[in-house]
Motif scaffolding. Structure first.
Motif, PDB file in Angstrom:
ATOM      1  N   TYR A  20      13.623 -31.548  49.164  1.00 54.21           N
ATOM      2  CA  TYR A  20      14.364 -32.601  48.495  1.00 54.21           C
ATOM      3  C   TYR A  20      13.389 -33.677  48.005  1.00 54.21           C
ATOM      4  O   TYR A  20      12.308 -33.855  48.582  1.00 54.21           O
ATOM      5  CB  TYR A  20      15.377 -33.237  49.447  1.00 54.21           C
ATOM      6  N   PRO A  21      13.770 -34.440  46.984  1.00 56.70           N
ATOM      7  CA  PRO A  21      12.880 -35.524  46.524  1.00 56.70           C
ATOM      8  C   PRO A  21      12.839 -36.662  47.542  1.00 56.70           C
ATOM      9  O   PRO A  21      13.764 -36.841  48.337  1.00 56.70           O
ATOM     10  CB  PRO A  21      13.520 -35.984  45.217  1.00 56.70           C
TER      11      PRO A  21
ATOM     12  N   SER B 282      12.799 -33.982  37.428  1.00 56.62           N
ATOM     13  CA  SER B 282      12.381 -32.957  38.391  1.00 56.62           C
ATOM     14  C   SER B 282      12.392 -33.555  39.794  1.00 56.62           C
ATOM     15  O   SER B 282      11.796 -34.626  40.017  1.00 56.62           O
ATOM     16  CB  SER B 282      10.969 -32.458  38.063  1.00 56.62           C
ATOM     17  N   PRO B 283      13.038 -32.913  40.752  1.00 55.25           N
ATOM     18  CA  PRO B 283      13.037 -33.431  42.126  1.00 55.25           C
ATOM     19  C   PRO B 283      11.628 -33.577  42.688  1.00 55.25           C
ATOM     20  O   PRO B 283      11.367 -34.480  43.494  1.00 55.25           O
ATOM     21  CB  PRO B 283      13.833 -32.374  42.896  1.00 55.25           C
ATOM     22  N   GLU B 284      10.725 -32.688  42.250  1.00 58.47           N
ATOM     23  CA  GLU B 284       9.353 -32.736  42.760  1.00 58.47           C
ATOM     24  C   GLU B 284       8.604 -33.997  42.331  1.00 58.47           C
ATOM     25  O   GLU B 284       7.575 -34.347  42.897  1.00 58.47           O
ATOM     26  CB  GLU B 284       8.564 -31.508  42.302  1.00 58.47           C
TER      27      GLU B 284
ATOM     28  N   LEU C 198      13.144 -41.625  40.541  1.00 53.12           N
ATOM     29  CA  LEU C 198      14.562 -41.822  40.270  1.00 53.12           C
ATOM     30  C   LEU C 198      14.876 -41.510  38.806  1.00 53.12           C
ATOM     31  O   LEU C 198      14.011 -41.659  37.937  1.00 53.12           O
ATOM     32  CB  LEU C 198      14.957 -43.275  40.556  1.00 53.12           C
ATOM     33  N   ILE C 199      16.069 -41.063  38.542  1.00 54.13           N
ATOM     34  CA  ILE C 199      16.526 -40.903  37.163  1.00 54.13           C
ATOM     35  C   ILE C 199      16.735 -42.306  36.593  1.00 54.13           C
ATOM     36  O   ILE C 199      17.505 -43.099  37.145  1.00 54.13           O
ATOM     37  CB  ILE C 199      17.853 -40.119  37.103  1.00 54.13           C
TER      38      ILE C 199
ATOM     39  N   THR D 285      21.427 -29.839  40.515  1.00 52.82           N
ATOM     40  CA  THR D 285      19.985 -29.596  40.547  1.00 52.82           C
ATOM     41  C   THR D 285      19.488 -29.284  41.952  1.00 52.82           C
ATOM     42  O   THR D 285      18.623 -28.421  42.137  1.00 52.82           O
ATOM     43  CB  THR D 285      19.237 -30.821  39.992  1.00 52.82           C
ATOM     44  N   LEU D 286      20.032 -29.969  42.934  1.00 53.29           N
ATOM     45  CA  LEU D 286      19.506 -29.858  44.298  1.00 53.29           C
ATOM     46  C   LEU D 286      20.190 -28.785  45.138  1.00 53.29           C
ATOM     47  O   LEU D 286      19.611 -28.313  46.124  1.00 53.29           O
ATOM     48  CB  LEU D 286      19.634 -31.212  45.015  1.00 53.29           C
TER      49      LEU D 286
END
Length: 510
Positions: free
Chosen positions: A504-505, A343-345, A349-350, A466-467
């Protein structure tokens, strides 16, 4: 004086018929030589003197290579002639594997570019054979361990995010609300390569100069190989020298840092960390310094990595966007899968485990690489006569082009269809037709950095989908293939972009 001039004119006029006859003789010899080498292979019966079909290749590479593919549809290969060189195009997968598996001094030399040795220099990894090649690959292997790849994925995500934000801003502020991604993706990949490969060792000024030199090199790749002042090929060759020199300075700085027991922060650090151990062990044993450890040679190899990672990756990112736009059902499944892991929130990091578990997104990336293999051709030179089939022997000196793209459309179920599910655990076409998936090559020279390249594409797809919301501006022929030098959509992938979430994250390495 007049008498002297008349005498010279008379003498020259008597030479003209001989000169014309000599030129005709050369043309005839060249034509006969071409026909002897061609024998029963499909291809043009007559070629232009000296330049062959170079003009059509430079003017319209796509049409030229499509013609070679069409000519080879029955026999699996076809012939042509380019600037004094006899060439052979390989369409059949089994014949391509025959080339890939015989890279050795008495068979084939992998060159990467028809005039690669002059352009890249003799240091290039692809020109190595036998034990020397094995030893060098062994020394490079620590650059792509799980630990190293984990470091790179963090850097990749931070740079991807930076550029996605920039792209969205450019799109929003554009009068037509749309932008072409080709040059933007290339710049993003160049910054990624610079940061992942040599991290903190390039200043901002050096990065800008690096970018100019790389663009000059890229431009020269597609031009006639005229190595004279003022010509694009000469400029490209000189740019390679400057780039390799800059990278060798980064090697020296990394050696100093790793010698002081710092933690690796980029690819060259992982490389130098292991290399310094090997050098220390050799000194302790009273042995000479191991080969392939000089700053200049490693700087040359770093450029090889950069070239391998840069344009092929740009091609893949553009086709990923184009194909996801034209296949909304695939886009939806990617978004659903990524949202279940990241989740960007979260501002996180992935991680590598999440990346590994994104099975469908991984499949999409592999299908992009199959459907539009970025480096469509892998040039080799025949070092000796080589029996390709029972009825045809490749003459020594021939430039041989195994087609990776053609192989991708052989074997697979409905290969003309973009279908990521073919790489699913249920269908497993990636294993069933493994020999046809030649995007990363085959044999001893198979790409060392393929996991890094695949991670980059998966991360880009995950973050882009996603973004951002995106819409492709489609026109007739926008998805036609053009060579830049790897294949790209003809329109450069024109899209409009909008931010999907509220923000954005905030990503960082901490």
């Amino acid at each position: 004086m007049t008498t002297l001039l008349l005498s010279c004119a008379t003498f020259l006029s008597t030479l003209v018929p001989y000169m014309i006859s000599f030129v005709i003789f050369l043309v005839l010899v060249e034509q006969v030589s071409y026909l002897i080498k061609k024998r029963g292979a499909p291809g043009p019966v007559f070629v232009l003197p000296f330049i062959g079909n170079a003009i059509s290749l430079v003017r319209d590479p796509t049409s030229f290579w499509d013609t070679q593919s069409a000519n080879s549809s029955r026999s699996g290969f076809s012939a042509n002639y380019i600037i004094g060189r006899f060439i052979l195009y390989i369409r059949d997968t089994n014949l391509s594997h025959l080339i890939f598996s015989n890279v050795r001094p008495d068979a084939f030399l992998l060159v990467g570019h028809p005039f690669g040795k002059k352009l890249f220099g003799e240091h290039n990894l692809i020109y190595k054979f036998g034990q020397e090649h094995k030893d060098l690959r062994r020394r490079i292997a620590p650059n792509f361990t799980p630990r190293a790849l984990s470091t790179y994925t963090s850097l990749q995500q931070i740079i991807i995010l930076k550029h996605l934000k920039k792209w969205e801003s450019l799109s929003s502020n554009s009068p037509k609300k749309s932008i072409s991604l080709r040059l933007l993706a290339r710049d993003m990949n160049l910054e990624t390569s610079q940061t992942v490969f040599v991290g903190p060792y390039l200043s901002e000024e050096e990065r800008e100069r690096f970018k100019l030199d790389y663009n000059m090199f890229n431009f020269g790749l597609m031009k006639l190989p005229i190595d004279l002042p003022g010509f694009a090929f000469r400029n490209a060759r000189l740019a390679v020298d400057r780039l390799a020199e800059t990278l060798s300075e980064c090697v020296m700085k990394s050696k100093t840092k790793m010698d002081n027991n710092h933690e690796p922060s980029c690819l060259i650090d992982f490389w130098m960390q292991e290399m310094l151990k090997e050098i220390t062990a050799a000194k302790s044993a009273g042995e000479p310094v191991p080969p392939h450890t000089s700053d200049a040679e490693i700087g040359g190899h770093l450029f090889d990595f950069l070239f391998a990672a840069q344009d092929a990756s740009t091609s893949s990112l553009l086709w990923a966007v184009a194909l996801l736009d034209s296949h909304p059902e695939v886009l939806l499944k990617v978004r659903e899968e990524v949202s279940s892991f990241w989740s960007p929130e979260s501002d996180g990091l992935i991680n590598t485990e999440q990346l590994r578990e994104m099975k469908y997104t991984q499949a999409v990336a592999r299908e992009v690489l199959r459907y539009r293999a970025p480096a469509t051709l892998v040039p080799h030179v025949a070092m000796k006569d080589f029996a390709l089939t029972e009825s045809y022997t490749i003459p020594k000196g021939t430039i041989v082009f195994p087609s990776v793209l053609d192989s991708s459309f052989q074997g697979f179920t409905k290969p003309d269809r973009f279908d990521p599910d073919r790489f699913s655990e249920d269908r497993q076409e990636g294993q069933l037709f493994k020999k046809n998936f030649l995007t990363f090559g085959a044999g001893a020279h198979q790409c060392l950095g393929q996991r890094y390249a695949l991670n980059h594409l998966v991360l880009f797809i995950a973050m882009f989908c996603t973004l951002l919301d995106f819409k492709r501006y489609r026109a007739d022929g926008c998805d036609d293939i053009v060579y830049n030098p790897t294949i790209c959509p003809k329109d450069g992938c024109i899209v409009s972009l909008k931010k999907r979430g509220t923000r954005y994250p905030n990503l960082s390495l901490k």
